[in-house]
Design a protein around this motif. Sequence first.
Motif, PDB file in Angstrom:
ATOM      1  N   PRO A  52      11.473 -20.639   6.908  1.00  0.00           N
ATOM      2  CA  PRO A  52      11.590 -20.808   8.360  1.00  0.00           C
ATOM      3  C   PRO A  52      10.821 -22.033   8.841  1.00  0.00           C
ATOM      4  O   PRO A  52      10.001 -22.591   8.108  1.00  0.00           O
ATOM      5  N   PHE A  53      11.085 -22.450  10.066  1.00  0.00           N
ATOM      6  CA  PHE A  53      10.308 -23.521  10.683  1.00  0.00           C
ATOM      7  C   PHE A  53       8.832 -23.116  10.711  1.00  0.00           C
ATOM      8  O   PHE A  53       8.508 -21.976  11.045  1.00  0.00           O
ATOM      9  N   GLU A  60       9.722 -15.237  17.189  1.00  0.00           N
ATOM     10  CA  GLU A  60      10.789 -15.975  16.509  1.00  0.00           C
ATOM     11  C   GLU A  60      10.756 -15.734  15.004  1.00  0.00           C
ATOM     12  O   GLU A  60      11.803 -15.641  14.357  1.00  0.00           O
ATOM     13  N   ARG A  61       9.570 -15.621  14.439  1.00  0.00           N
ATOM     14  CA  ARG A  61       9.473 -15.352  13.001  1.00  0.00           C
ATOM     15  C   ARG A  61      10.007 -13.956  12.675  1.00  0.00           C
ATOM     16  O   ARG A  61      10.672 -13.757  11.654  1.00  0.00           O
ATOM     17  N   LEU A  62       9.735 -12.992  13.549  1.00  0.00           N
ATOM     18  CA  LEU A  62      10.286 -11.652  13.354  1.00  0.00           C
ATOM     19  C   LEU A  62      11.810 -11.681  13.436  1.00  0.00           C
ATOM     20  O   LEU A  62      12.499 -11.004  12.665  1.00  0.00           O
ATOM     21  N   GLN A  63      12.346 -12.468  14.369  1.00  0.00           N
ATOM     22  CA  GLN A  63      13.799 -12.604  14.485  1.00  0.00           C
ATOM     23  C   GLN A  63      14.386 -13.244  13.228  1.00  0.00           C
ATOM     24  O   GLN A  63      15.447 -12.832  12.741  1.00  0.00           O
ATOM     25  N   PHE A  64      13.694 -14.252  12.711  1.00  0.00           N
ATOM     26  CA  PHE A  64      14.141 -14.907  11.478  1.00  0.00           C
ATOM     27  C   PHE A  64      14.163 -13.911  10.321  1.00  0.00           C
ATOM     28  O   PHE A  64      15.134 -13.840   9.557  1.00  0.00           O
TER      29      PHE A  64
END
Length: 229
Positions: A52-53, A60-64
């Motif tokens: 991930p970025f 956002e990391r959880l969504q990824f």
Amino acid sequence: MRTLRKTLLVLSSLVILGISPGKLGALDVAIDLNLGGIATVFQSNSQAFSLPFPTLSGIERLQFQAGDALFTEAWVAAPSSTLGRDGLGPLFITRACANCHLKDGRGAPPLNSDDEPIGFLVRLSSAEAHAYGSQIQNRSVLDAAPEASVKVDYVEKLIGYPDGTSVSLRVPTIRLENLAYGPLPADTVLSGRLAPPMHGMGLLDSISEATILENSDPLDMNKDGISGR
């Protein structure tokens, strides 16, 4: 160590391009090792395309991670004791997205007619109606029949270049066997498709809508040869 890795990456790229590193100065080539900005990855293991970025927020990391888990999930036929990933079939190409986009990279064509296609599908094009839709589903659940078996044959073709060198290329021919739901129209065109790589999608998604609209140039007013909205 990172500087050494960058240097090796540049040198290997030059070799692939057929450029001698000793001639680099004469070519006046500017090399940017960070084409992805902060998302550039200097990693060469099997996870290099799956990162991930680094600037993602916690949400956002959880969504990824949730999306990545869904991408690698193997689906099963319903009814099933697993309610979160049932509903496979009755016809399909593979049980999980990641089976075709292996390690988030590109799919590969079958090596020969006996090789089971994974990451490779066959699109259909015909002016007449038929039972198979736009692509062949070559797998099925137990109580259904796959639409067809996909076979790819190759013929070696020698290609010559003006400098006298030559290279042998393999020309593929796609065959469909065991059509389970009737014949295809005579004008049907078969076209092979490889699963595209997934890396870089985050770079595109990170471009704001305002930036895209700002660079809209449908009439090529800036004369750069590119027209687009």
